[in-house]
Design a protein around this motif. Structure first.
Motif, PDB file in Angstrom:
ATOM      1  N   ARG A 151       0.833  -1.203   0.000  1.00  0.00           N
ATOM      2  CA  ARG A 151       0.000   0.000   0.000  1.00  0.00           C
ATOM      3  C   ARG A 151       0.868   1.253   0.000  1.00  0.00           C
ATOM      4  O   ARG A 151       0.561   2.237  -0.653  1.00  0.00           O
ATOM      5  CB  ARG A 151      -0.939  -0.072   1.215  1.00  0.00           C
TER       6      ARG A 151
ATOM      7  N   HIS B 216       2.188   1.717  -3.523  1.00  0.00           N
ATOM      8  CA  HIS B 216       1.113   2.299  -4.337  1.00  0.00           C
ATOM      9  C   HIS B 216       1.010   3.802  -4.051  1.00  0.00           C
ATOM     10  O   HIS B 216       0.966   4.629  -4.964  1.00  0.00           O
ATOM     11  CB  HIS B 216      -0.213   1.594  -4.037  1.00  0.00           C
TER      12      HIS B 216
ATOM     13  N   HIS C 184      -3.814   9.879   0.854  1.00  0.00           N
ATOM     14  CA  HIS C 184      -5.143   9.518   0.361  1.00  0.00           C
ATOM     15  C   HIS C 184      -5.636   8.164   0.878  1.00  0.00           C
ATOM     16  O   HIS C 184      -6.828   8.004   1.137  1.00  0.00           O
ATOM     17  CB  HIS C 184      -5.201   9.587  -1.184  1.00  0.00           C
ATOM     18  N   ASP C 185      -4.759   7.199   1.032  1.00  0.00           N
ATOM     19  CA  ASP C 185      -5.186   5.863   1.479  1.00  0.00           C
ATOM     20  C   ASP C 185      -4.795   5.560   2.925  1.00  0.00           C
ATOM     21  O   ASP C 185      -4.757   4.393   3.325  1.00  0.00           O
ATOM     22  CB  ASP C 185      -4.578   4.784   0.562  1.00  0.00           C
TER      23      ASP C 185
ATOM     24  N   HIS D 207     -11.634  10.720  -3.185  1.00  0.00           N
ATOM     25  CA  HIS D 207     -10.674  10.133  -4.131  1.00  0.00           C
ATOM     26  C   HIS D 207     -11.161   8.813  -4.736  1.00  0.00           C
ATOM     27  O   HIS D 207     -10.732   8.421  -5.813  1.00  0.00           O
ATOM     28  CB  HIS D 207      -9.286   9.953  -3.491  1.00  0.00           C
TER      29      HIS D 207
ATOM     30  N   ASP E 101      -4.682   8.229  -8.622  1.00  0.00           N
ATOM     31  CA  ASP E 101      -4.960   6.946  -7.974  1.00  0.00           C
ATOM     32  C   ASP E 101      -5.354   5.901  -9.025  1.00  0.00           C
ATOM     33  O   ASP E 101      -5.020   4.724  -8.910  1.00  0.00           O
ATOM     34  CB  ASP E 101      -6.096   7.152  -6.960  1.00  0.00           C
TER      35      ASP E 101
ATOM     36  N   ARG F  93      -1.086   0.016 -11.354  1.00  0.00           N
ATOM     37  CA  ARG F  93      -2.471  -0.461 -11.458  1.00  0.00           C
ATOM     38  C   ARG F  93      -2.580  -1.587 -12.475  1.00  0.00           C
ATOM     39  O   ARG F  93      -1.855  -1.612 -13.481  1.00  0.00           O
ATOM     40  CB  ARG F  93      -3.391   0.693 -11.884  1.00  0.00           C
TER      41      ARG F  93
HETATM   42 FE    FE Z   1      -5.196   4.553  -3.635  1.00  0.00          FE
END
Ligand code: FE
Ligand code: DGI
Ligand code: FE
Length: 290
Positions: free
Chosen positions: A18, A21, A50-51, A109, A127, A133
């Motif tokens: 994560r 990413h 954001h995450d 987001h 994102d 991705r």
């Molecule tokens: Fe994300």
């Protein structure tokens, strides 16, 4: 807390995957911010955080929703939907981020919304297109994001909707609103930068276009944007008063006057712009909203 301190803390909270990413989203967001003239520092912070709530326990997320007066409908959705809105509160408490634009961009987001800020669009797209991705639309949306951020937003909302429907998932309404809002490009009309003030002041009330931009009728609303403006922000909503087909022979001095040129100059100008169109359309309008 400066960016490096935030980054160290993020690294502790997130799993390695994560975190990686997240750092790719930071790089992508920087690139988009530079491309579209957004605040790069804000884009970096928003992407970095954001995450941040992705690993949070679902029960705790729901407690945040209630305690901090977030949209109660969120309680009917999975953590995929909750982690953004919850993070917008969490980052203020845990990272001291008070900037409303950053908080808003993080909140939406995952699912977007209508009329997003430039920063929110950048985080939404970064994102979706960070190079790690795996979805099948990565290349297409990455290419579109290089020249048309709004169209990239429309596409990622569309593909996310299709994916969710295919998997019998519940759609958070904001995602649908986002898709509808950015799916109106037929009713976008571009003007040159120099005409913006004339339109806003009511001095310019006509435009002459070819068939591809004349599928309007009286009462339609057009969203006016500036061609040269990469962000394509809407500077005015125009209401159509009249759409009238004209040919070179039926153009009159009156129309030329609106353009501030002679009839001959107007005919030349239109022949250059639309060399293959005999029939053109005069669109008369007034400013409805600015
Ligand atoms: Fe994300
Ligand atoms: O957090 P990331 O994995 O980086 O990405 P994200 O925040 O865009 O989350 C993506 C996931 O969220 C993906 O599995 C689709 C899901 N999602 C997006 N909008 C909605 C949604 N899930 C539901 N149920 N409803 C939505 O409206
Ligand atoms: Fe996310």
């Amino acid at each position: 807390m400066n960016f490096n301190e935030m980054q160290n803390k993020v690294k502790e909270i997130l799993s390695e995957k994560r975190y990686e990413h997240t750092m790719r989203v930071v790089d992508t967001a920087i690139m988009l911010a530079e491309r579209y003239g957004a605040n790069v520092e804000k884009a970096k912070i928003a992407a970095l955080l954001h995450d941040i709530c992705k690993p949070m326990d679902e029960v705790l997320m729901k407690r945040y929703v209630i305690k901090y007066n977030l949209d109660l409908k969120l309680l009917d959705y999975p953590t995929e939907v909750l982690h953004g809105p919850v993070a917008s509160v969490y980052i203020e408490k845990e990272f001291g981020v008070v900037d409303e634009e950053i908080k808003q961009a993080i909140a939406v987001h995952t699912f977007g919304k209508s009329n997003m800020t430039l920063l929110a669009k950048i985080i939404f797209i970064a994102d979706y297109i960070e190079p790690g991705r795996k979805h099948p639309h990565l290349q297409e949306v990455t290419e579109v994001a290089e020249y048309d951020l709004d169209e990239a937003v429309r596409l990622s909302a569309k593909y996310t909707l299709l994916y969710l429907i295919e998997n019998d998932e519940r759609i958070y309404p904001s995602l649908l609103k986002c898709y509808n809002y950015y799916n109106i490009k037929n009713y976008r009309v571009g003007f040159k930068e120099k005409n913006k003030e004339k339109i806003l002041s009511g001095e310019k009330i006509i435009t002459i276009r070819n068939k591809s931009e004349a599928h309007f009728k009286k009462g339609d609303l057009l969203e006016a944007v500036v061609y040269e403006d990469n962000t394509k922000d809407i500077f005015a909503t125009l209401e159509v008063d009249l759409v009238k087909p004209v040919t070179r022979d039926t153009l009159t001095e009156r129309y030329a006057k609106y353009y501030g040129v002679t009839l001959e100059e107007l005919i030349n100008k239109l022949s250059t712009r639309y060399p293959n169109d005999d029939e053109l359309y005069v669109i008369m309008f007034h400013v409805k909203d600015r």
